[in-house]
Each structure stands twice: as structure tokens, then as C-alpha cells.
Design an enzyme around this catalytic site. Structure first.
Site, PDB file in Angstrom:
ATOM      1  N   HIS A 152      35.475  28.196  87.969  1.00  0.00           N
ATOM      2  CA  HIS A 152      36.109  28.014  86.650  1.00  0.00           C
ATOM      3  C   HIS A 152      36.072  26.511  86.421  1.00  0.00           C
ATOM      4  O   HIS A 152      34.990  25.932  86.435  1.00  0.00           O
ATOM      5  CB  HIS A 152      37.534  28.596  86.725  1.00  0.00           C
ATOM      6  CG  HIS A 152      38.277  28.593  85.438  1.00  0.00           C
ATOM      7  ND1 HIS A 152      37.697  28.807  84.229  1.00  0.00           N
ATOM      8  CD2 HIS A 152      39.606  28.409  85.177  1.00  0.00           C
ATOM      9  CE1 HIS A 152      38.625  28.748  83.280  1.00  0.00           C
ATOM     10  NE2 HIS A 152      39.787  28.498  83.824  1.00  0.00           N
ATOM     11  N   ASP A 194      59.041  24.587  72.360  1.00  0.00           N
ATOM     12  CA  ASP A 194      58.372  23.968  73.502  1.00  0.00           C
ATOM     13  C   ASP A 194      57.235  24.848  74.026  1.00  0.00           C
ATOM     14  O   ASP A 194      56.125  24.391  74.204  1.00  0.00           O
ATOM     15  CB  ASP A 194      59.375  23.724  74.638  1.00  0.00           C
ATOM     16  CG  ASP A 194      60.467  22.763  74.227  1.00  0.00           C
ATOM     17  OD1 ASP A 194      60.238  21.988  73.276  1.00  0.00           O
ATOM     18  OD2 ASP A 194      61.549  22.793  74.831  1.00  0.00           O
ATOM     19  N   GLY A 252      58.857  22.735  66.598  1.00  0.00           N
ATOM     20  CA  GLY A 252      59.988  22.411  67.463  1.00  0.00           C
ATOM     21  C   GLY A 252      60.070  23.239  68.726  1.00  0.00           C
ATOM     22  O   GLY A 252      60.856  22.940  69.612  1.00  0.00           O
ATOM     23  N   HIS A 289      34.725  28.808  80.615  1.00  0.00           N
ATOM     24  CA  HIS A 289      34.685  30.229  80.257  1.00  0.00           C
ATOM     25  C   HIS A 289      33.263  30.674  79.948  1.00  0.00           C
ATOM     26  O   HIS A 289      32.574  30.052  79.135  1.00  0.00           O
ATOM     27  CB  HIS A 289      35.572  30.479  79.037  1.00  0.00           C
ATOM     28  CG  HIS A 289      36.979  30.036  79.259  1.00  0.00           C
ATOM     29  ND1 HIS A 289      37.952  30.875  79.734  1.00  0.00           N
ATOM     30  CD2 HIS A 289      37.575  28.820  79.111  1.00  0.00           C
ATOM     31  CE1 HIS A 289      39.091  30.212  79.855  1.00  0.00           C
ATOM     32  NE2 HIS A 289      38.892  28.953  79.477  1.00  0.00           N
ATOM     33  N   HIS A 299      46.238  27.187  86.054  1.00  0.00           N
ATOM     34  CA  HIS A 299      46.409  26.661  84.693  1.00  0.00           C
ATOM     35  C   HIS A 299      47.702  27.210  84.090  1.00  0.00           C
ATOM     36  O   HIS A 299      48.108  28.327  84.397  1.00  0.00           O
ATOM     37  CB  HIS A 299      45.215  27.040  83.819  1.00  0.00           C
ATOM     38  CG  HIS A 299      43.994  26.205  84.103  1.00  0.00           C
ATOM     39  ND1 HIS A 299      42.748  26.543  83.645  1.00  0.00           N
ATOM     40  CD2 HIS A 299      43.848  25.045  84.790  1.00  0.00           C
ATOM     41  CE1 HIS A 299      41.876  25.615  84.041  1.00  0.00           C
ATOM     42  NE2 HIS A 299      42.524  24.710  84.733  1.00  0.00           N
ATOM     43  N   ASP A 312      37.831  38.260  80.228  1.00  0.00           N
ATOM     44  CA  ASP A 312      38.205  37.100  79.401  1.00  0.00           C
ATOM     45  C   ASP A 312      37.324  37.018  78.141  1.00  0.00           C
ATOM     46  O   ASP A 312      36.108  37.136  78.236  1.00  0.00           O
ATOM     47  CB  ASP A 312      38.010  35.851  80.280  1.00  0.00           C
ATOM     48  CG  ASP A 312      38.184  34.531  79.558  1.00  0.00           C
ATOM     49  OD1 ASP A 312      38.834  34.504  78.497  1.00  0.00           O
ATOM     50  OD2 ASP A 312      37.686  33.511  80.083  1.00  0.00           O
TER      51      ASP A 312
END
Lengths: 589, 589
Positions: free
Chosen positions: B175, B82, B80, B401, B107, B228
């Protein structure tokens, strides 16, 4: 990360899994046609619109044989459900006609529904192999009220007569549990091939025993071939088990300390190979997890695993050995919360505490839906200093299901007149049809049916009759079988997403007046203690709603309830943008 | 299928995602040490224990710069919800010190929390590229009460001074959305490299622009490199975008009718390539889905996409063209219920009805958790006669990535003194550490920290201080930000699995006697209409429980409630083996 705009509403409900579209069987349904008394009828009660719940039957005049009694595991959309099993109402009515049940192998998606269904099917004779029988019996023992099962053990190469019209010839295939069989069912209209679930596991010299077997079967003039679609969307060939075992052996050699292998308890072939590697390297092996332990024991007792003395040890005794000697075989590579591996990861296992330098091998693929649990498991083990190997970086797992090139090879060898893809979602079965057509099956003879559709075979023809047998999902939840329906599941999904609020108003039966301030309870919506104002406002509104209703002779409770429900829901939506389930209760005093 | 024995209890609850174990930073926390006033402090508020919610900051004396303001998408365990956003309570208290926010790319896991957080951060200046700015602004417009954002547009190669102590040099990286940047942050203790999210996308002749850029950066004496970890467990190299586009071109050529490409609206580079292929082949292109449409428009307006006149058409006009000319770019390749592709699959799309012979290309990988929805989508399209291509069988998607070999290449070139893996779960970050060490970073200089951990850098040293800033998950649900906590989520999970039953008893305040037969409402537990006996038995037991309570002066409501709760729960468990939430209500009249 690949991100996307997701609308709020999209996040708040599980995806609708509506199946839509035109029917796409090879022949159009002709519902006006009468049943052909001399035709063989085939239908699946499960397995054709899901992975799991495999069960199908053949019917000729007053005789029926059933193949497999599988269950399906629950999904996101069936919260709280234990298992999903087939609807057998068609067969239940004809149980006198059932001449036998053939079980192809001992995986739960082929045997798991037996304890729930055998009595209702009249407890017919089960034709299966030794290992499958033992695993079925062991599972059956957990169900106290289920009837004692009757088995007829079958061996590869054997041809048995079942009833007046049917015969069954069994043959071994390579899957990933021993004693998996396929069968050629002799019927008055021709031979039906159910090849079982198989892969063509090739050795270094390119040989596959299963392929050789199919070459023999190919001589038998197969009218119709049923084919597993689990691997139908996977290109190429199987990763050989030899490669998998070699890679595991490499990891064993490099491991600085203990080795823990997480895999399925049902992957008995793989487990045996790993035990043999351990034995060769002078290591000892302990099992952890009830199903792992019992499955290995059954396989050992029946002679499927020949293991030297002293190799298998009790898990309690691992501290008596040098770490470099220890191999532990574990359930729970899918991150199941109560399984051994998760307990080890969480530091809750009775006998195993992770040490820096322990090597964990995840020798399984991750079943869709389990990714996050497996991720957390790996994170927890990694935090404790474990070395982790997964099939992402090395071939340490191989599926038991023939991928595209192997399916095509087998279809070419069998050269069946008709081809029916089984086991898998629609797209997988449709792709399987494509493979069959590429392999020589005529387009009009490749038949795509859903659960419950009936195909009638004569010696020369096959048609989808347009009739259907009931084939919906039956949910098992606790002791209840079939008592949970769509309504209850829909409520569960709503409760999960939005929570609920119960508004209880006591009113005087005569005057219709509110007697006391309404009570409110709520769960999963908002933390009530921190939202006193919201609560007060709801109470005020409820009193107002009831106060405004004109009072004649009788209080119309349903009317008041619907007013409260609508107005409280609207108020809460405006305030919070959430839609909790609003449940009004009126107590008339 | 690989099946397994799963214990009932395992099926009934989501996996516990407990993170356990020893702390494994490169240095042990030394909590007794004082804060070094001349050290640079680094901490991440999100992104280090999840995929998404990327946000981190650097602090030197009284100056702070923030990098990214990302959100995380909800998971099975947060029903539930968001979005999940970072806890900024540490920064909120120091908002006067915030000199700027740098956004690496557009993003949502890097920009999505901005509308919720900017005001509380004092609405500081945002340093980012043109496209990122436009996408942020477009999203921001949906939030009526959010403050107007202030941007400083940065260009590749530019060096900006931020505050008194910081500088930032931006550089382009490849990217999968244009205008993605990395940055070298100049600080009084040395250069910190945040390379952005990148891959080394090689052309046919082996060249990678991004690799060349890193060769330049490598000359800058990097004190610490953030990296990353999204691709850190993936072996090998990226699939070149050239290959992806070639494969898509092949599918285009073979398509007998219309072509629908489902992908992320944020994969603007890929979208542009596809549009160019369509243009070259004389096709026209329509977009479907709000984010797809706006993103393509923004990119076109800013000149990132140069598309010939008449190539882009309105979706309403597709019927005016020959099917073989039509290409539709769609959101919803993850099976999101309200996105375009799902609407097409369900036959609910306003302008597009699937026809046999339509070709659907799923140019994205399936995000864990979405597999079943995507399966149903493919099933529905397939039932309607669609031809479907996925990245399972052909390279028609490539991640943005860097995988293992590319990370190693870049670390070797940069040769940083310290290495800090960011973006990813613990196992991914730990694996990333391993890659850095293989690439020349000293073991003691590879630093593994969690969200909220503080690292202090001097010119020569880095240490984990042992202090922590708050970095928990903040849930966004409807209009509420942070008002849903663990208690509400736990209730939602229980309600989803077991449902609930409310038992309402009215008693006389003075005598303590039951006034009327107890009311019962239940949802998600059992279908009440079919279980009248069970209901009657519950009522009987409740009356009995209350009747047995000795009545002195006051009725002890809490005591009665706890009796009812325990005894009804036990009764139901014995009868059904289920554990619904039992909610007793006592109305005193």
C-alpha cells in the site's frame, strides 16, 4: 486513502491565507521617485492574486483605458458572499479621464462586475465584440437601476483610436467562447499586447489559426506583453477540441437511450460542436437552465450557431421523441445546487426524470471546491441507473487556456521587450515568468507585480514605482456592495465552526441585583434541550458573577459583560472543549 | 477561467447532498424473509458512502469479528466537527459476541475511531501487525480515559482461529505504509477475502510481489471478495514508486540549496525511500511535525527503516550543516493551517525560515477541498524565492490504491463467486462493480450495498436481507461524541452564510407594554456601527409589533416572538436581500 494526523485546531478553523514574504518584482520598488509625466502607467485592480476579478488599466497623462470588468466567485473564507468585485476608488476619482473600456470576452470573470461599476466609472463607452455585447446587455437587464450601456462594436483587424493617446487593434483568438479578442494597444511609449485568454487549438494537420495571428502580431514591435497565467503550471499542449468532440461523438453512438451533456453555459464553442454532432446523427436537442438557454439563443440569433430547422426543441416536448433521439444540454456540471443537472439528480427537475440507461456526459473540469457536490451528483445519477462519463476517464473537456508549451511558443513569436504575467495566483504568475525567460525574455524584463502595483513604461524602460492604487476585494452580498468587511466575515467563520450562545441578564439599575433567572439562547453550539444541566450551571454562574460585583453608584455594564463573557467561555471550554461565541446582554430595568 | 451564471441562491447555501433514487443491489431486498440462522451476515458501518470511516463486520450465530475502526475527516457541510466516526449501536448491544477486531493498516481511516469506540465494544482483542499496533498505541496514549488495548500480533502467512467459527489468514500487500495486510477469513459458509488496501507496484522488470501473493490466494476458493473502490474510477495502472523515487532523486540532484519534502506522515514507504536517497547523496535528514517525527521513530525502532548513523539529525541543528546537505521531511502538504509546511510558508516556524533557492517538493496529491490552502502555501513559498515541485508537473506521488486495470487483474486471479465493492462513494462502487463484471464475476453476483445493509451468505447464495443496522454518522466535536446533530450543523451553516440578529424586548408582564427600547445584537450579518438607521427602524418596528398585540389576561410570548421573527426577517430581506437568522427574546418583568 491518504490519511494524516490533523491537529484538532487545524480542523476547526479555515486555513489562514496570509500572504507573506519578500517582494519579488523584477525591479525593486523605489518609492521616493517622482511620477514620470511622460510614462505610461499600468496597474491591475484584480486578477493578479486570484482567479477572477480581472480588471486592469493603462494611464497616460490625463487619459485612461480600462481592460475588463470581471468578478470573482466567493470562496470558503467568504461565506455568504455572492461575488467579489474590484475596488475602483482610484478610477472613480478620475472618471473624466476614462476614454473607454475594452472587454476581451463574455465570461463573468471579465464582464461580471459591470452592473456594479459602470455608473461609478461614469458609464464610459465599451469597446467589444457583438456576442460579448449581447451577453453583457442580457445580464445588465437584471439590474434595474444600472445605467444603459453604450457600446462600440469592434471587429478583428480593426484599429480604433481611443482618446488622444491610445489606439487599439483587435484580433480574434481561440478561447472557448466565440468572439474572444486580444488587442494591441498603441501608446505614446510603444505597443502593449494583451493577447486575451487563448489557447492554440490545433487541428489534425497541426494548424492553429490563433498561432498564425500571433505571427502577424509578432511583427508589430511589442514593448510589453501581458499573459494569462491560468495554464502556466500545466505542462504540455492543449487537448484539441477536435479530439474532445470525437470522443463525445463516440459516447453518443454507444448511448442506449437519452443523452444529457452537462457543461458551462459559456462554453459556446463546445456546445455548438455538440449540437452539430447531434444534428448529424438525426437527434434533437433541448436546453435546460436559464443561462444555457439564453446563451444558445443569443449565439443563434447573431449567426454564431447555424442549426437546421427542427433540431432545437423545447424541453417540455422531449417525451414526444424516442429516447434515442434526445440530447439535453444542461448547466450544473459543477454540482451547483439550483442548476439543472442537480435538479435532475435530485429528482426535482420539472421535465426530466432520470431513467436507467440515460447517459450523462460531464464535459467540464471540476473547479476546486466543487468536488464533493459533483461527487454527490454523480452518486445520485448512478443510483438511478445512469451511465456517466467524466473527463477523468476520457478527454471530453479541454481548457481554454494555453498551457506551458503554447505560452512559450507565443512568447517566442511575439518576442516582447517586457513581460507581465496576469490572471492567476502568485505561484502561477511566478511560473509564467519562468516560461517567458525560457522563451527569450530577459530576466530583468519579466515583471511580477501584484494587484494595485503601478508599472511605469517609457520607450525603453519599465519600473515598478512603489506607489500603489487601492486594489482590495469588495464583497457583494445581496443588495449590499462593499458593506461587508473582514469583521463580519470573521464572525461568520467563527459562528460556522463553533456556534454562539447569548446570555441575557436583567438587573435592577439601582441595586445592580439580578431581577430574574438569566435567559440563554444558543445556535450551532450544542442542542440545548438535551443539555439542561449545562444551561442551569451557566445561569447559576451568571447570577454569581453579577452578585459578586460590588455595587457603588452606577452599575458598570461593560465590566459585567466582560466578566460573563470570559467566565462563561472558560467554563464551556472546560466542559466541552469548544469555543462558541459568547454574547452577554445586560438589560437594566 | 470557465465561468458560469450561478444564481444568487446557489451561492448562498452549501449544496444539498441528498442521496436519491432507486435501490440498486444485485438482489432486491426481501424484507419479509426471516433471518437465516445458518447464514453468515456481513454489514459495513462506514466507508461505503464516503471516503473514510471504514468499519465492517461479519456475524455468524453468536460470533462477530470486526474489520477496521476508521474515522472520516469533516467536510464543508460539517463545520466545526473534528471527526466523523461510525455508529456502533448494533455492535454495542452484542459486545459479548465480538471475538476480535482485525486492523488492516495504520491509516486513520482504518484506526482513528478506536479511542472513541474500544470501550463501548467491550475492548476486544485487536489482531494486527507490529507497526499498526505501535501507531495505534501512540495515538491511544493521547486519550487519557480510554482503556488499555490488547493486541495479538499477526504475521504474513499465519492462520489464526478467532472464536469458534472464524479463522483469519493474513498476507502482506503493498500500500503506502508498511505492514499493511489483507486477510482471508475462513467461515462456516466459505472463504471471505478482504484484500486490504493495495496497489500492484511493479518494479522495472514488471514484477509485483502483491500480484504473486494474490495468485496464491486465488487458489483458495474465495466465496466473496471485498474490494476497495478508491481507485475504481482511475484508468490504467499505478505509477511505480520506483519512478516516483527516481524523479525525487533528480530534483535532489538539481537542488541548489536545502530541500524540503512535504508529504503525509503516514506514507512511511515513500519517506524511507527518500531518506535512502538522501543518505546515498551524503545528505542529512530532519523531520518536522509531531506525526512525522513519531512515525519515523516508530518505523526505525521496529526495524522497518534501516538508516545509517548520523543521517537523521535534529531540526534544531540544521544551521550547523551546509544548505546543500539539508533535507527536511515535513507534514502539511495539504495546506493544513497548523502543520509544519504552513508554518514555514507563513514565516512562523521555530527552526526553518525559507531562503531563496530552497527547493520544496509536494509529494502528495491534493485532497479535494484543500486546493485553495495549498495554493496559498505555494504562493507564500514562491514569494520567498522557493523553487517548488508538485505532482502536477512531474510524477512525484503515486496513490496507494489499485486503479482500474490492477483491480481487474486481481479479480480475474481471485475469481470470487461474489464481489462486494467497499470504500468509496456510490459512483465509485458502481464503477467497481462494472470492473468486476468485466473480469468474470456474474452480474447477479456483484453486490452493491450501502452502509448498514446486511448481506447474508450461505455456501451457495448471497442476498441482501432488506434489514438494516444503524450506520449513520456520529460527530466528534471537542469532548462531545454524538451530541452534535443535524439541527446544530444546519444552524452553523445558516450562521456562516447569513449571520444572525438577536432582538431583545423587555415587556411588562401585566400590561404587555414595552418597558425600554429593544436591544439588538448581531454577528456576521452587517456591521452594526455603520447601520444605525437600520437598527433604529428595527427597534421602531418591534415596538410597533408589540404595541399592536391585543392584551388580555396573559401575554402570549410565543405569539409575539413569531411576529417579531417573521416581520423583522421580511423587513431585512427587503432592505438587504439577506436572510440572517432572527432570534427574538422577550423578557417579561
Amino acid at each position: 486513502m491518504k490519511t494524516m494526523e490533523r491537529k484538532k485546531s487545524a480542523m476547526r478553523r479555515p486555513a489562514k491565507r496570509k500572504n507573506v514574504g519578500v517582494y519579488r518584482g523584477a525591479r525593486e520598488p523605489k518609492s521616493e521617485e517622482k511620477r514620470d509625466e511622460n510614462a505610461l502607467r499600468f496597474a491591475a485592480l484584480g486578477g493578479l492574486e486570484e482567479i477572477g476579478r480581472n480588471m486592469m488599466f493603462l494611464e497616460y497623462k490625463d487619459e485612461i483605458i480600462i481592460i475588463d470588468l470581471g468578478l470573482q466567485f466567493p470562496e470558503e473564507e467568504t461565506p455568504g458572499i455572492d461575488y467579489i468585485i474590484p475596488d475602483i476608488s482610484y478610477l472613480e476619482k478620475k472618471k473624466e479621464s476614462i476614454k473607454g473600456i475594452v472587454i476581451t470576452h463574455a465570461h463573468l470573470d471579465h464582464i461580471g462586475a459591470a452592473p456594479y461599476l459602470m455608473e461609478r466609472l461614469g458609464n464610459p463607452l465599451i469597446y467589444t465584440t457583438e456576442l460579448t455585447k449581447e451577453i453583457m446587455k442580457r445580464r445588465h437587464d437584471e439590474f434595474l437601476h444600472a445605467p444603459r450601456l453604450n457600446f462600440k462594436i469592434v471587429k478583428s483587424g480593426e484599429i480604433l483610436t481611443i482618446g488622444e493617446y491610445f489606439s487599439a487593434e483587435f484580433f480574434d483568438v481561440q478561447h472557448n467562447i466565440p468572439d474572444t479578442v486580444g488587442l494591441v494597444i498603441g501608446t505614446p511609449v510603444g505597443n502593449i499586447l494583451h493577447p486575451g485568454e487563448y489557447k492554440l487549438d490545433r487541428t489534425k494537420n497541426g494548424k492553429s489559426k490563433t498561432l498564425d495571428t500571433f505571427k502577424e502580431i509578432g511583427k508589430k514591435n511589442i514593448l510589453a506583453m501581458l499573459q494569462d497565467s491560468t495554464g502556466a503550471t500545466k505542462p504540455g499542449y492543449s487537448i484539441p477540441e477536435e479530439t474532445v468532440v470525437e470522443n463525445i461523438e463516440t459516447i453518443f453512438k454507444e448511448a442506449p437511450g437519452r443523452i444529457v451533456v452537462g457543461t458551462f453555459a459559456s462554453l459556446l464553442d463546445r456546445l455548438y460542436e455538440i449540437i452539430k454532432v447531434a444534428e448529424k446523427m438525426g437527434k434533437v436537442v433541448a436546453t435546460s437552465g436559464f443561462s444555457m438557454k439564453t446563451n444558445v439563443q443569443i449565439a443563434q440569433n447573431l449567426g454564431y450557431m447555424k442549426i437546421g430547422k427542427g433540431v432545437m426543441i423545447n424541453l417540455e416536448d422531449i417525451e414526444k421523441y424516442d429516447d434515442k433521439k434526445i440530447v439535453i444540454l444542461c448547466t450544473g456540471a459543477q454540482g451547483e445546487p439550483d442548476a439543472s443537472l442537480m435538479r435532475i439528480g435530485n429528482g426535482e427537475h420539472r421535465h426530466v426524470r432520470t431513467k436507467p440507461g440515460d447517459t450523462f456526459i460531464f464535459s467540464s473540469s471540476v473547479i476546486p471546491g466543487n468536488e464533493r457536490s459533483v461527487q454527490t451528483l454523480k452518486d445520485n445519477l448512478s443510483r438511478q441507473g445512469a451511465i456517466i462519463h467524466t473527463s477523468e476517464t476520457m478527454d471530453i473537456h479541454s481548457s481554454g487556456h494555453a498551457p506551458q508549451e503554447e505560452i512559450k511558443e507565443v512568447v517566442k513569436i511575439i518576442n516582447p521587450k517586457f513581460f507581465i504575467p496576469i490572471h492567476g495566483y502568485y505561484f502561477m504568475r511566478a511560473t509564467n515568468i519562468g516560461l517567458a525567460i525560457q522563451s527569450g525574455v530577459k530576466k530583468e524584463n519579466a515583471i511580477l507585480v501584484d494587484n494595485g502595483d503601478i508599472i511605469e513604461f517609457t520607450k525603453t524602460e519599465a519600473k515598478i514605482t512603489g506607489e500603489r492604487v487601492p486594489a482590495s476585494s469588495v464583497f457583494v452580498d445581496g443588495l449590499g456592495v462593499g458593506d461587508i468587511g473582514e469583521v463580519v466575515l470573521r464572525d461568520r467563520r467563527t459562528l460556522a465552526e463553533e456556534g454562539m450562545i447569548v446570555v441575557i441578564a436583567s438587573i435592577n439599575r439601582k441595586t445592580g441585583k439580578v431581577i430574574k433567572n438569566p435567559d440563554i439562547i444558543s445556535r450551532g453550539f450544542i442542542y440545548l434541550k438535551e443539555n439542561k444541566e449545562l444551561l442551569d450551571e451557566i445561569r447559576r454562574r451568571v447570577r454569581m458573577i453579577i452578585g459578586r460585583v460590588p455595587h457603588y453608584q452606577d452599575v458598570d455594564v461593560d465590566y459585567i459583560k466582560s466578566l460573563i463573557k470570559d467566565q462563561v467561555a472558560e467554563f464551556l471550554y472546560n466542559k466541552t472543549n469548544r469555543r462558541p461565541m459568547v454574547l452577554p446582554v445586560i438589560i437594566e430595568i
